[in-house]
Design an enzyme around this catalytic site. Structure first.
Site: not given
Length: 344
Positions: A101, A264
């Site tokens: 991506y 995260d």
């Protein structure tokens, strides 16, 4: 809550993280994707990010996934493995590609932020209960998952339902809701994610993705089943519900370089402190410090602060914690300071 697991197994690790990772292309300068002339290659994946940060912080971790039998797959396995993550259980798919991506440099929450995914039909989207290494999945004290995997395909959703089903003897299941609206199509994503979260032992959810609930107490009312529920409240801080106890810890002030990877990193910090059986306030503070490390670098992954230094910051009284301000380079300074302390 302290995780337990098959600690006599020879291949046990602290955390197993299961999910797709992709090669990320980061822009060389700000602007629209149409205007950016070049990109720098990196790695991106919520679950592997957690595994990498935990490994860099001294924990044993294993990443379970699938990548293509291609150069991008080689790069992901080598790069994630370089952090000290066990990548032996990553399946190489000869017929499906590794996902990639591109993204712009702006804040993910901003109106001008663009992300272009090329992950449809990827190797990881073909993961299912029948293709992943079941022994590897069960080999951690903690199994970390996210809602991103559920959005990749019906097979991946079936796998997530299998892994979040409450069964005796399973590892502690950690689940980050990670609602990415762009990945969901005809499925009622909030209902699916809520059902998966109800099967987990430890859940991370952003207040902005919590099924329309705008207060932490409302999030808990919508999700009473997990033993520990962490409601992330952005720059304000985070609230933990553990049994009947409620604990809020404000986040330190951070001079943000790029608002990516913080969620995260927060999960990794909280899990690290959970594995160390630290009190809930300290778990939250370690999460905030790991998030601050990610926010003060351009990419998704940052070197964590030295553990001794992080422990000293976590031990600050409330007034000193409230005065804390962290900027670019603070983790490197913490590493150097701890090296000087250890040098006779």
């Amino acid at each position: 809550m302290t995780p337990t697991g098959p600690c006599n197994a020879p291949d046990v690790v602290d955390v197993v993280a299961l999910g797709e990772s992709m090669v990320t292309f980061l822009p060389s300068r700000p602007g629209r994707l149409a205007d950016v002339p070049s990109f720098e290659r990196g790695i991106g994946g919520a679950e592997s990010n957690v595994a990498c940060v935990l490994a860099a912080a001294g924990h044993s971790t294993r990443w379970v996934s699938a990548v293509g039998a291609d150069g991008f797959g080689d790069h992901l396995v080598e790069e994630i493995g370089s952090y000290g993550v066990d990548v032996a259980s990553v399946r190489r798919d000869p017929t499906r590609p590794t996902g990639i991506y591109f993204r712009t440099a702006g804040d993910r929450a901003g109106d001008t932020h663009e992300v272009a995914y090329y992950r449809a039909g990827s190797a990881a989207s073909a993961m299912s209960a029948g293709t992943v290494d079941a022994a590897a999945v069960r080999s951690g004290r903690v199994l970390h998952l996210s809602g991103i995997t559920a959005a990749l395909s019906p097979d991946c959703l079936g796998l997530m339902r299998e892994l979040t089903a409450r069964r005796p003897g399973r590892p502690l299941v950690s689940f980050d809701v990670n609602h990415r609206p762009g990945l969901w199509r005809d499925t009622d994503a909030p209902a699916v994610l809520r059902d998966l979260a109800r099967g987990a032992d430890l859940v991370f959810v952003g207040q902005d993705e919590a099924w329309g609930a705008h207060r932490p107490e409302a999030v808990r009312a919508a999700l009473p089943e997990p033993e520990v529920l962490v409601v992330k409240q952005g720059a304000a801080g985070a609230t933990v519900f553990e049994r009947r106890d409620v604990t809020f810890v404000p986040a330190p002030r951070v001079d943000v370089v790029a608002a990516v990877g913080a969620g995260d990193a927060f999960a990794a910090g909280f899990l690290s402190a959970t594995l160390r059986a630290l009190p809930v306030r300290d778990r939250l503070r370690h999460g905030h410090l790991m998030a601050a490390a990610a926010l003060t670098v351009p990419g998704d992954l940052a070197a964590p602060p030295a553990r001794d230094h992080a422990d000293r910051l976590v031990a600050l009284d409330d007034a000193a914690w409230g005065r804390l301000r962290l900027g670019p380079g603070w983790t490197e300074e913490s590493q150097r300071a701890d090296e000087e302390v250890r040098t006779p």
